[in-house]
Structures are given as C-alpha cells and as structure tokens.
Design an enzyme around this catalytic site. Structure first.
Site, PDB file in Angstrom:
ATOM      1  N   ASP A  88       0.796  -1.307   0.016  1.00  0.00           N
ATOM      2  CA  ASP A  88       0.165  -0.018   0.061  1.00  0.00           C
ATOM      3  C   ASP A  88       0.866   1.168  -0.222  1.00  0.00           C
ATOM      4  O   ASP A  88       2.042   1.127   0.293  1.00  0.00           O
ATOM      5  CB  ASP A  88      -0.951   0.003   1.215  1.00  0.00           C
ATOM      6  CG  ASP A  88      -0.112   0.155   2.554  1.00  0.00           C
ATOM      7  OD1 ASP A  88       0.942  -0.598   2.727  1.00  0.00           O
ATOM      8  OD2 ASP A  88      -0.711   0.948   3.458  1.00  0.00           O
ATOM      9  N   GLU A 153      -0.145  -0.836   5.793  1.00  0.00           N
ATOM     10  CA  GLU A 153       0.998  -0.060   6.635  1.00  0.00           C
ATOM     11  C   GLU A 153       0.758   1.237   6.873  1.00  0.00           C
ATOM     12  O   GLU A 153       1.055   1.865   8.010  1.00  0.00           O
ATOM     13  CB  GLU A 153       2.281  -0.633   6.236  1.00  0.00           C
ATOM     14  CG  GLU A 153       3.650  -0.327   7.076  1.00  0.00           C
ATOM     15  CD  GLU A 153       4.224   1.037   7.287  1.00  0.00           C
ATOM     16  OE1 GLU A 153       4.907   1.111   8.105  1.00  0.00           O
ATOM     17  OE2 GLU A 153       3.673   1.890   6.468  1.00  0.00           O
TER      18      GLU A 153
HETATM   19  N1  BES Z   1       8.580   3.422   5.428  1.00  0.00           N
HETATM   20  C1  BES Z   1       8.046   4.341   6.418  1.00  0.00           C
HETATM   21  C2  BES Z   1       8.711   4.286   7.832  1.00  0.00           C
HETATM   22  C3  BES Z   1       9.889   5.009   7.672  1.00  0.00           C
HETATM   23  C4  BES Z   1       9.877   6.535   7.644  1.00  0.00           C
HETATM   24  C5  BES Z   1      11.042   4.603   7.452  1.00  0.00           C
HETATM   25  C6  BES Z   1      10.852   7.319   7.543  1.00  0.00           C
HETATM   26  C7  BES Z   1      12.454   5.532   7.163  1.00  0.00           C
HETATM   27  C8  BES Z   1      12.104   6.899   7.174  1.00  0.00           C
HETATM   28  C9  BES Z   1       6.588   3.776   6.776  1.00  0.00           C
HETATM   29  O1  BES Z   1       5.834   3.315   5.689  1.00  0.00           O
HETATM   30  C10 BES Z   1       5.784   4.727   7.568  1.00  0.00           C
HETATM   31  O2  BES Z   1       5.415   5.813   6.979  1.00  0.00           O
HETATM   32  N2  BES Z   1       5.154   4.543   8.631  1.00  0.00           N
HETATM   33  C11 BES Z   1       4.281   5.259   9.407  1.00  0.00           C
HETATM   34  C12 BES Z   1       3.626   4.249  10.304  1.00  0.00           C
HETATM   35  C13 BES Z   1       2.469   4.721  11.098  1.00  0.00           C
HETATM   36  C14 BES Z   1       1.242   4.930   9.854  1.00  0.00           C
HETATM   37  C15 BES Z   1       2.136   3.632  11.946  1.00  0.00           C
HETATM   38  C16 BES Z   1       5.153   6.496  10.035  1.00  0.00           C
HETATM   39  O3  BES Z   1       6.187   6.132  10.418  1.00  0.00           O
HETATM   40  O4  BES Z   1       4.388   7.304   9.924  1.00  0.00           O
HETATM   41 ZN    ZN Z   2       6.926   2.145   4.268  1.00  0.00          ZN
END
Ligand code: BES
Ligand code: ZN
Length: 453
Positions: A88, A153
């Site tokens: 997603d 996710e």
């Molecule tokens: N891939 C990201 C996590 C990430 C963010 C890794 C910045 C490296 C640098 C992931 O898809 C994400 O955005 N996760 C959300 C999780 C939330 C919806 C629980 C986030 O971190 O906001």
């Molecule tokens: Zn991600």
C-alpha cells in the site's frame, strides 16, 4: 546459465518495467474508494511471487486489505527468513505539486518518480527479484524463505497485527528481513536497529451549539479555538520537552555506549538542514540532533480545523474545532498507556466552559534490535560487497509497527536493510527511488541470502 548476480544484471531492464507496472496501481490503503485498486496490487504481487518460483502463494483476506503470502521451504536445516514489506502507498495529494503524475511512473536522470516507488513497492520488489534470480539460476535457495506483504502499513497495520498472534506457526522464522527504510546517502548504506513507536490522537472541542458573533458573545462565552490553543501550548515546552505527566516514566535511558555509537553517526547537519529549508535545527538541548531524531520521544500537531479559514476577516466564535496530534515513542513506552496519559492530562486542562473529547487512534510500539546477532554480520557483509561500503547502524525516527510484533509474537529479530535515500520524498509529492539502489539492492539481497545460507 551464469550466476544469480550476472543474471540479475542482465535482467535489470525487465525488473524496471515490472516495477513500473506495479507502481501504476494506486493502492492507497487509507482511501475506501481505492479498495479495488489495493486488492489489484495484492493480486499483481502474488502473480509475480508465483512466477519467481515461490510456492504456496496466497492472498489472505482480512477485515480490510488482503495480505500476500508465499514461501519456498526446501533448504532443510538452513535458517528461515521472513521477508516483510507493504504494497500500500500514501495518498498522493497535493496532486498539483507533482512534476509527473503520481501513478504514471517516470524515469528522470537516475530516479524513478511515482507514489510508492521508495515506500515501499520498489524496496519490497528488490527481494522478489533477488529470490527469483537465485531460483532461476540455482534451482534452489540457500535458505528457507517466507514472504508476508501487507496492504495497510500506511494506515495503521491493524489486520496484520491481528493476524500475527493467530498464525505464529505459518510465520515462524529465524529472522525477519525488512526493506522500508533509507540509507544515509547513496554512498553510505545503513542498517536500522531502532524504530520509534507511535500514538495518534484526535482532539475535538465543542463550545456553543452554533457559531456566535464575537462582538455580542466574545468575553462571555469561551472560544473553543482559544481553548485548543491553550491545550496545545501546554503539551510541549519551548525546548521540545513533552509536558504530559508520566510521559517519560518508562523511557529507557540512553546508555553511554549507545550515545557513543550515535555520536559517530555521519550526519551532515548543514546538508540535512538545507534539505528541510528550516532556518535552524531545534529540540531538547541536552540531546544531540541524532538523538532527538531517533532516540527521543516527541509530540507533534499535524492539523487544526476550526473557525473561518476563507479569505478576508470574519468575527466568529466557532462552535466546533479539531486537532490531530501524534507522539513518536521510544522503548519502553507503551502506546496504549501514553494514550491514556494524554487523555487524563487534557481532561485536567479542559475548562468546564467547553466540552473537550480526546480519541486515541492507531498506535505502534517502538523497537530495538539486538545487532550482535550473526544475521547482522551477514547483512553488513552483503552491503559491503554490493555497495563497496560497510553500513552504519542507526536509529530511525519513523515507525514500522510490525517489527515489534515480530519480536513479541514470533520471537524474531528484524534486519532492517533499507535501500531508500533521505531525499526520496516519501509521503510527499515527487516521491522517487534511486534506480542504482534498486539494482544494488537486488544484489545486496542475493548476497545476504547466500551469506546466511
Ligand atoms: N517506510 C515508512 C517508515 C519510515 C519513515 C522509514 C521514514 C524511514 C524513514 C513507513 O511506511 C511509514 O511511513 N510508517 C508510518 C507508520 C504509522 C502509520 C504507524 C509512520 O512512520 O508514520
Ligand atoms: Zn513504508
């Protein structure tokens, strides 16, 4: 046939064309009207896993978006690797700021521009192609492999969170492998060993039953927007310390050893600041910038709705106002407890002249991986071979909810092998993936699986 690395190099053009197909599908999990497209992305990926030679390919329905599973389990006593990713993507808005449309993938210079190119379709596809290259050449894998790819996710990951404790046998593994993070720079790979957790909350305030003239009623009726301002101002001090009582009670102190490791992190502060466009860095004075960004909890307001926001002036006491906030958490903060503490604190701040309601939304636990496990050495060596540079170990400020679930329910540590770049503009307009990292990522994954075997 040659060997998997040569084979992967010869097929780079095919891999790119396939990734472009994948990126055309607008699998935006948070938008209910994209349900069919999100399902189409799951089907697309399942087909590619089958073509790669994986077995038991399954699309598993959930309350919301399906999970995609596949495995290859003929490596006997060799370790089992659980490869996780998400198909997603974030919403693409604001669309006007994209130089090429978000779901019409476009190559400019060495970058592939599209929503989800780096986060996370491009990164998850790295492993599909690595496994395929090994299977097509050697007829077998050096390790047992299971893929579990989710479609929620970016909108909380609740379905996978519910699935894991019910299916620990199916997902049993010796370690998990996740590519959903970034390297330090194109020259400097990184293995993430810490992720922050999250607690998301909504604040809704209602005062008068309808908007009131501020001349007739101002001074005699409390204004919900002023109250919201007061509440927000009391959540955090000017230096960035969160003021919610008990917020820091469970924060695991940073050991001297860890502060020493974090101090060695090669952050180019000037370049980092220039990337943001802000006038100067900011945050808790007693912690370094690297610590503030990955190893300290924080609180941010993401949106405020209320009052008259059209052009020109209007004198009104708004009836209802709203704010969205989230807290990034570190070990051993508990996101449910933090939600309760926030609710209790705001209840205390709320004057009786308005109704204040706090709703706690999705949450995720922070995680810290023990990086003294042999798999970390196998990963470091794989990066060194493919990129010509040993990776650094770092903590990441973002969240990947499933990592702590893998630890607590499956008892496995996760190797976070990222191939994104900090300049990929994930979640923003013009998201992109650096194509040399796509190809080197495939080679890194091949080396990693071979090193593990
Ligand atoms: N891939 C990201 C996590 C990430 C963010 C890794 C910045 C490296 C640098 C992931 O898809 C994400 O955005 N996760 C959300 C999780 C939330 C919806 C629980 C986030 O971190 O906001
Ligand atoms: Zn991600």
């Amino acid at each position: 046939m040659s060997d998997p690395i040569t084979y992967a190099r010869e097929h780079q053009a095919d891999y790119l064309a396939e990734l472009i197909d994948f990126l055309r599908i607008p699998s935006i999990s948070t938008q209910p009207e994209r349900k069919a497209e999100t399902a189409a992305a799951a089907q697309w990926l399942a087909d590619k896993l089958a073509q790669a030679g994986l077995e038991n390919v399954a699309i598993i329905p959930t309350q919301r978006h399906p999970l995609v599973y596949a495995d290859w389990l003929h490596a006997g006593d060799a370790p089992t690797v659980l490869i996780y990713g998400h198909y997603d993507v974030q919403p693409a808005e604001p669309l006007a700021l994209w130089e090429s449309p978000p779901f019409e993938p476009t190559v400019r210079d060495d970058y592939l521009y599209a929503r989800g190119s780096s986060d996370d379709k491009g990164q998850v596809y790295v492993h599909v192609k690595a496994v395929e290259a090994i299977l097509k050449n050697n007829g077998r894998l050096p390790v047992n492999v299971k893929f579990i790819v989710e479609g929620e996710e970016e909108s909380g990951g609740e379905s996978l969170a519910a699935f894991i404790p019910q299916n620990t046998e199916m997902l049993a593994a010796d370690l998990a492998l996740v590519s959903d993070t970034a390297m330090v720079s194109a020259q400097q790979p990184a293995i993430v060993y810490g992720l922050r957790g999250l607690c998301y909350a909504f604040i809704d305030i209602e005062g008068p039953k309808r908007d009131l003239h501020s001349g007739s009623f101002g001074g005699g009726i409390n204004n919900p927007l002023n109250v919201l301002g007061h509440i927000i101002a009391r959540l955090k001090d000017e230096d960035g310390r969160v003021l919610i009582p008990g917020f820091y009670d469970r924060v695991r102190p940073l050991s001297q050893q860890e502060r020493t490791i974090l101090a060695q992190f090669p952050l180019d502060e000037a370049a980092w600041l220039a990337e943001t466009g802000a006038p100067e860095p900011w945050g808790e004075p007693e912690f370094t910038l690297v610590e503030r960004l990955g190893a300290r909890p924080t609180l941010d307001v993401h949106g405020i709705i209320g009052g008259y926001t059209g052009e020109g002036a209007k004198t009104v006491l708004p009836s209802k106002v709203h704010a969205k906030v989230s807290m990034r958490l570190v070990p051993d903060q508990d996101h449910e407890e933090i939600g309760r503490l926030l609710k209790a604190y705001i209840a205390e701040l709320a004057p009786p002249s308005v109704h204040v309601e706090v709703t706690v939304g999705h949450g995720a636990a922070a995680s810290i991986t023990n990086f003294n496990i042999p798999a970390m050495q196998a990963a470091a060596q794989a990066y060194a071979t493919a990129f010509g540079q040993e990776p650094v170990f770092m903590r990441e400020g973002g969240s990947i909810p499933v990592v702590s679930a893998f630890q607590s329910h499956l008892g496995v540590e996760t190797v976070l092998m990222g191939f994104g770049l900090p300049s990929d503009q994930i979640h923003a307009p013009n998201e992109r993936f650096y194509l040399p990292n796509f190809y080197r990522g495939i080679e890194t994954s091949i080396h990693f699986l071979q090193n593990l075997g």
